[in-house]
Design an enzyme around this catalytic site. Sequence first.
Site, PDB file in Angstrom:
ATOM      1  N   GLU A 139     -16.129 -39.211   6.501  1.00 38.58           N
ATOM      2  CA  GLU A 139     -14.989 -39.227   7.196  1.00 38.58           C
ATOM      3  C   GLU A 139     -13.733 -39.039   6.771  1.00 38.58           C
ATOM      4  O   GLU A 139     -13.518 -38.952   5.339  1.00 38.58           O
ATOM      5  CB  GLU A 139     -14.833 -40.705   7.890  1.00 38.58           C
ATOM      6  CG  GLU A 139     -14.358 -41.933   6.777  1.00 38.58           C
ATOM      7  CD  GLU A 139     -14.512 -43.057   7.279  1.00 38.58           C
ATOM      8  OE1 GLU A 139     -15.632 -43.599   7.952  1.00 38.58           O
ATOM      9  OE2 GLU A 139     -13.739 -43.929   7.167  1.00 38.58           O
ATOM     10  N   LYS A 141     -10.128 -38.741   5.102  1.00 39.37           N
ATOM     11  CA  LYS A 141      -9.216 -39.586   4.498  1.00 39.37           C
ATOM     12  C   LYS A 141      -7.684 -39.540   5.058  1.00 39.37           C
ATOM     13  O   LYS A 141      -7.033 -38.569   4.839  1.00 39.37           O
ATOM     14  CB  LYS A 141      -9.101 -39.471   2.850  1.00 39.37           C
ATOM     15  CG  LYS A 141      -8.198 -40.588   2.217  1.00 39.37           C
ATOM     16  CD  LYS A 141      -8.617 -40.221   0.597  1.00 39.37           C
ATOM     17  CE  LYS A 141      -7.850 -41.497  -0.023  1.00 39.37           C
ATOM     18  NZ  LYS A 141      -6.556 -41.732   0.042  1.00 39.37           N
ATOM     19  N   ASP A 143      -3.864 -39.576   5.688  1.00 39.07           N
ATOM     20  CA  ASP A 143      -2.815 -39.549   4.693  1.00 39.07           C
ATOM     21  C   ASP A 143      -1.547 -40.008   5.517  1.00 39.07           C
ATOM     22  O   ASP A 143      -0.714 -39.447   6.057  1.00 39.07           O
ATOM     23  CB  ASP A 143      -2.398 -38.042   4.435  1.00 39.07           C
ATOM     24  CG  ASP A 143      -1.626 -38.391   3.087  1.00 39.07           C
ATOM     25  OD1 ASP A 143      -1.294 -39.361   2.421  1.00 39.07           O
ATOM     26  OD2 ASP A 143      -1.280 -37.034   2.609  1.00 39.07           O
ATOM     27  N   TYR A 252     -10.608 -47.572  10.412  1.00 42.94           N
ATOM     28  CA  TYR A 252     -11.535 -47.087   9.673  1.00 42.94           C
ATOM     29  C   TYR A 252     -12.347 -47.862   8.832  1.00 42.94           C
ATOM     30  O   TYR A 252     -13.223 -47.574   8.304  1.00 42.94           O
ATOM     31  CB  TYR A 252     -11.164 -45.973   8.798  1.00 42.94           C
ATOM     32  CG  TYR A 252      -9.970 -46.075   7.908  1.00 42.94           C
ATOM     33  CD1 TYR A 252      -9.898 -47.129   6.875  1.00 42.94           C
ATOM     34  CD2 TYR A 252      -8.880 -45.442   8.035  1.00 42.94           C
ATOM     35  CE1 TYR A 252      -9.048 -47.581   6.255  1.00 42.94           C
ATOM     36  CE2 TYR A 252      -7.738 -45.703   7.261  1.00 42.94           C
ATOM     37  CZ  TYR A 252      -7.759 -46.758   6.336  1.00 42.94           C
ATOM     38  OH  TYR A 252      -6.829 -46.900   5.532  1.00 42.94           O
ATOM     39  N   LYS A 325     -18.721 -43.424   2.264  1.00 40.24           N
ATOM     40  CA  LYS A 325     -19.001 -44.891   2.131  1.00 40.24           C
ATOM     41  C   LYS A 325     -20.502 -45.005   2.236  1.00 40.24           C
ATOM     42  O   LYS A 325     -21.161 -44.168   3.133  1.00 40.24           O
ATOM     43  CB  LYS A 325     -18.381 -45.591   3.387  1.00 40.24           C
ATOM     44  CG  LYS A 325     -16.796 -45.394   3.307  1.00 40.24           C
ATOM     45  CD  LYS A 325     -16.117 -46.179   4.621  1.00 40.24           C
ATOM     46  CE  LYS A 325     -14.755 -45.890   4.481  1.00 40.24           C
ATOM     47  NZ  LYS A 325     -14.111 -46.346   5.825  1.00 40.24           N
ATOM     48  N   LYS A 349     -11.160 -35.734  -2.746  1.00 36.03           N
ATOM     49  CA  LYS A 349      -9.632 -35.450  -2.382  1.00 36.03           C
ATOM     50  C   LYS A 349      -9.699 -33.980  -2.363  1.00 36.03           C
ATOM     51  O   LYS A 349     -10.227 -32.909  -3.259  1.00 36.03           O
ATOM     52  CB  LYS A 349      -8.730 -35.758  -3.632  1.00 36.03           C
ATOM     53  CG  LYS A 349      -8.408 -37.057  -3.640  1.00 36.03           C
ATOM     54  CD  LYS A 349      -7.546 -37.600  -2.726  1.00 36.03           C
ATOM     55  CE  LYS A 349      -6.614 -38.729  -3.029  1.00 36.03           C
ATOM     56  NZ  LYS A 349      -5.524 -38.523  -3.845  1.00 36.03           N
ATOM     57  N   CYS A 443      26.079  -5.088   0.571  1.00 34.56           N
ATOM     58  CA  CYS A 443      24.636  -4.925   1.035  1.00 34.56           C
ATOM     59  C   CYS A 443      23.897  -4.237   0.059  1.00 34.56           C
ATOM     60  O   CYS A 443      23.986  -3.061  -0.472  1.00 34.56           O
ATOM     61  CB  CYS A 443      24.646  -3.995   2.304  1.00 34.56           C
ATOM     62  SG  CYS A 443      23.081  -3.494   2.732  1.00 34.56           S
ATOM     63  N   CYS A 446      22.837  -0.557   1.524  1.00 34.35           N
ATOM     64  CA  CYS A 446      23.752   0.725   1.738  1.00 34.35           C
ATOM     65  C   CYS A 446      25.059   0.447   1.260  1.00 34.35           C
ATOM     66  O   CYS A 446      26.031   1.134   0.967  1.00 34.35           O
ATOM     67  CB  CYS A 446      24.014   0.671   3.243  1.00 34.35           C
ATOM     68  SG  CYS A 446      24.931  -0.728   3.628  1.00 34.35           S
ATOM     69  N   CYS A 461      24.976  -7.711   6.923  1.00 32.66           N
ATOM     70  CA  CYS A 461      25.722  -6.069   6.716  1.00 32.66           C
ATOM     71  C   CYS A 461      25.716  -5.683   8.025  1.00 32.66           C
ATOM     72  O   CYS A 461      24.923  -5.556   9.070  1.00 32.66           O
ATOM     73  CB  CYS A 461      24.347  -5.297   5.926  1.00 32.66           C
ATOM     74  SG  CYS A 461      25.030  -3.480   6.093  1.00 32.66           S
ATOM     75  N   CYS A 466      22.577   1.142   8.204  1.00 31.71           N
ATOM     76  CA  CYS A 466      22.141   0.973   6.994  1.00 31.71           C
ATOM     77  C   CYS A 466      20.470   1.368   6.731  1.00 31.71           C
ATOM     78  O   CYS A 466      19.758   0.717   7.812  1.00 31.71           O
ATOM     79  CB  CYS A 466      22.196  -0.568   6.801  1.00 31.71           C
ATOM     80  SG  CYS A 466      21.439  -1.366   5.499  1.00 31.71           S
TER      81      CYS A 466
HETATM   82  S1  IVH Z   1     -11.743 -47.286   3.497  1.00 32.35           S
HETATM   83  C1  IVH Z   1     -11.868 -51.120   0.223  1.00 32.35           C
HETATM   84  N1  IVH Z   1     -11.419 -45.199   4.861  1.00 32.35           N
HETATM   85  O1  IVH Z   1      -6.910 -44.442   1.146  1.00 32.35           O
HETATM   86  C2  IVH Z   1     -11.227 -49.950   0.772  1.00 32.35           C
HETATM   87  N2  IVH Z   1      -9.643 -46.008   3.457  1.00 32.35           N
HETATM   88  O2  IVH Z   1      -6.498 -44.096  -1.459  1.00 32.35           O
HETATM   89  C3  IVH Z   1     -11.437 -49.631   2.165  1.00 32.35           C
HETATM   90  N3  IVH Z   1      -7.663 -44.484   3.646  1.00 32.35           N
HETATM   91  O3  IVH Z   1      -6.456 -47.808   0.670  1.00 32.35           O
HETATM   92  C4  IVH Z   1     -10.772 -48.547   2.406  1.00 32.35           C
HETATM   93  N4  IVH Z   1      -8.378 -42.939   4.934  1.00 32.35           N
HETATM   94  O4  IVH Z   1      -5.376 -46.997   2.726  1.00 32.35           O
HETATM   95  C5  IVH Z   1     -10.811 -46.007   3.965  1.00 32.35           C
HETATM   96  N5  IVH Z   1     -11.274 -43.424   6.167  1.00 32.35           N
HETATM   97  C6  IVH Z   1     -10.785 -44.137   5.267  1.00 32.35           C
HETATM   98  C7  IVH Z   1      -9.433 -43.949   4.810  1.00 32.35           C
HETATM   99  C8  IVH Z   1      -9.000 -44.766   3.886  1.00 32.35           C
HETATM  100  C9  IVH Z   1      -7.442 -43.490   4.308  1.00 32.35           C
HETATM  101  C10 IVH Z   1      -6.778 -45.035   2.667  1.00 32.35           C
HETATM  102  C11 IVH Z   1      -6.784 -46.341   2.348  1.00 32.35           C
HETATM  103  C12 IVH Z   1      -7.017 -46.929   1.002  1.00 32.35           C
HETATM  104  C13 IVH Z   1      -6.449 -45.644   0.329  1.00 32.35           C
HETATM  105  C14 IVH Z   1      -6.962 -45.343  -0.892  1.00 32.35           C
END
Ligand code: IVH
Length: 701
Positions: A139, A141, A143, A252, A325, A349, A443, A446, A461, A466
């Site tokens: 899934e 991550k 930000d 999540y 996971k 990442k 310029c 020109c 200009c 020009c």
């Molecule tokens: S699961 C026990 N799922 O990324 C850890 N974390 O760099 C369970 N984060 O502290 C985290 N997206 O704040 C999980 N789909 C996702 C996530 C996620 C972002 C964050 C979370 C974590 C940090 C680690």
Amino acid sequence: MYSPKAQKDLIDLSSRLLKNKHRDTSSRSEDFEEIKNLHEAIRYHEWRYYILSEPVITDFEYDQLYNRLKSLEKKHPDAITPDSPTQRVAYDLTKEFPEVKHLVPMLSLDNSYDEKTLIDWDRRVRDLTGENEITYSVEPKFDGAGISVVYENDVLVRGTTRGNGSVGEEITNNIKTLRSIPLKANFSRYGIHKIEIRGEAMINKESFKKLNQRRVAQNLPPLATARNSASGGIRQQDPKDVAERNLEAFLYNVSYAEDRDLKDLLGTTLPAHSENIAMLFRLGFKTPHGELKVMKGIEAVVKACKEFEERRDALAYEIDGLVIKVDQIRLQKKCGYTSHHPRWAIAFKFAAKQATTVLQKVEFQVGRTGAITPVAKLEPVALAGVTISSISMFNEDFINEKDIRLNDRVVIERAGEVIPYIVMAVVEARSGKEEKIRFPKKCPSCGEQLFKPEGEANWRCVNVNCPAQVVERLIHFVSKDAMDIRGLGAATIFEFVQHGFLKSIPDIYRLNYDLIRHLEGWKERSVSNLKNGIDVSRKQPLHRLLYGLGIRFIGETTAKKLSEQIHDLLDLRGWTLEQLMTMEDIGPKAATSIYEFFQAEANLAMITELREMGVNMVFEGRKKSQAGKLAGHTFLFTGTLKMKRGDAEALVEQNGGTLLGSVSAKLDYLIVGDDAGSKLQKAAKLGTVKIIDEDEFLKMV
Ligand code: IVH
């Protein structure tokens, strides 16, 4: 969450509520009944909007429901319940957020950047669990800012920040302002008495852009990243300020769940992560369920990581990677934790969007209107899939504000469709060899003296002849949205200017094809294509010519509006500034610019030449279709639309509808985009105008 039947009932209920003529004489029990119905309807519409992003009523209708509830609650303060949709924004400031211990520590994730790390991790997971093949969920991550929420007896009781991982700050009132977090959820249906859920507060790209536009308008510094504005956002002292940022939360991970007898449900009643996410979604939460994929074995995971990275920019919000996971919670438990992170999950990442490189040189480019743009020439650097060696620095203020110097090491960023830009100079890396960037006084094309009009950011200009401007103006004139001359692109224009064939726009129509035929690379076919493209362009509608002339502040839309209000282009010659100002949809800046353009003898001479060359200068009327779906109805757009205003208006006309210039009793439909203002108010006041959003309009056509 809602069955189709329940949804239909709620939509019916909503339209009944919206139709209610609000009597002040209703009885207390009638009011209480209406309040209950409003709760249900509003909750449903919030779910459609904030969770599914597929609203079934307009924002305006939603506001009507919400305001009706507010006014009934004002009449009956004893009817206000903590889970009422109006109770999301508390009015108290939080001086200091109390510290609370998380039920389960909020650990961070181990990172990987490549295939090999993932394969090694999979081997460890298989060793720890004794399984041959693991089922993984993959899934995004997110930000943003990590949060955790606790529900007890189906009610949201606490929201916290991540803090240091074991202790966070209690921000319950702020969390309640996030409409994607239900204040109540039916966990008891699953035998869950108490549950802790992890997630991320986020600001989507669109809201982030708007937030910064508002901040700039208020003279506040723009926020650097979406992540900063989310983490700063959830920690505002005033919940109203939190609500302002339009944060949303993706949930999540279920980190803790117990039943009435305090029995841990994770791994038994709740057997798999992916099923937990599905449950949360069914209960009305925003989750990664749409993006979450379950797969067997690490090869499939590696493949999914590669595929997802390509889609990253298409998402509405920022993600910086994926999280993989172990799906079965029973197996997660077997893996356990290190002191820093779970062994059952890993982050993959994505490649960085930022890079550093050296600013080697600055070039000054002259645009079509004479504006001078500084362009940074960089030591080439690879960033998010492309090599970057040249970046616009917009204007002198940009350079001064960031104090960027020649030979500086600079951080550059490229996010999505956004053009790359310099984020900052790395001051720590300075060696003393850096030099201040000197802006030219003359310029570069020109040699004419430059000047900077008051209130503007760019030096200019003003020499209309020009050469750099001539080239840019020609390129604009032939471009797709202007005269659309096929066979005459930027490279050809450059070539013709160098040969002296083109010195001005009218020269396009007196090109000597015999000379061109003898140029290298030109064949009979390309010459006849060019000639044909140029001939066809003579008949282009007036608004294209108006736009193509490159008059400042006359974009495509204004050019269309303008062309409809004149008969012949040269009519504008006799107009006073006051007359121009009274034209519909022409603002003061545009009016002044048109006025100045038609005051200049050189411009009038150019237009006369174009006319002699057979270029169309008259407005030929709107093409009306009598038969279309919108025939017999009138339309007006207001606010910021997702599509181009010009395209939206063209749709009305193509479908036989009539466009109006202002709100009046004659108006049938007002289509509202974002940040609609006085027109919307006026239409709402009239009461006879149907107020719809862009999607509804699109459905009509
Ligand atoms: S699961 C026990 N799922 O990324 C850890 N974390 O760099 C369970 N984060 O502290 C985290 N997206 O704040 C999980 N789909 C996702 C996530 C996620 C972002 C964050 C979370 C974590 C940090 C680690």
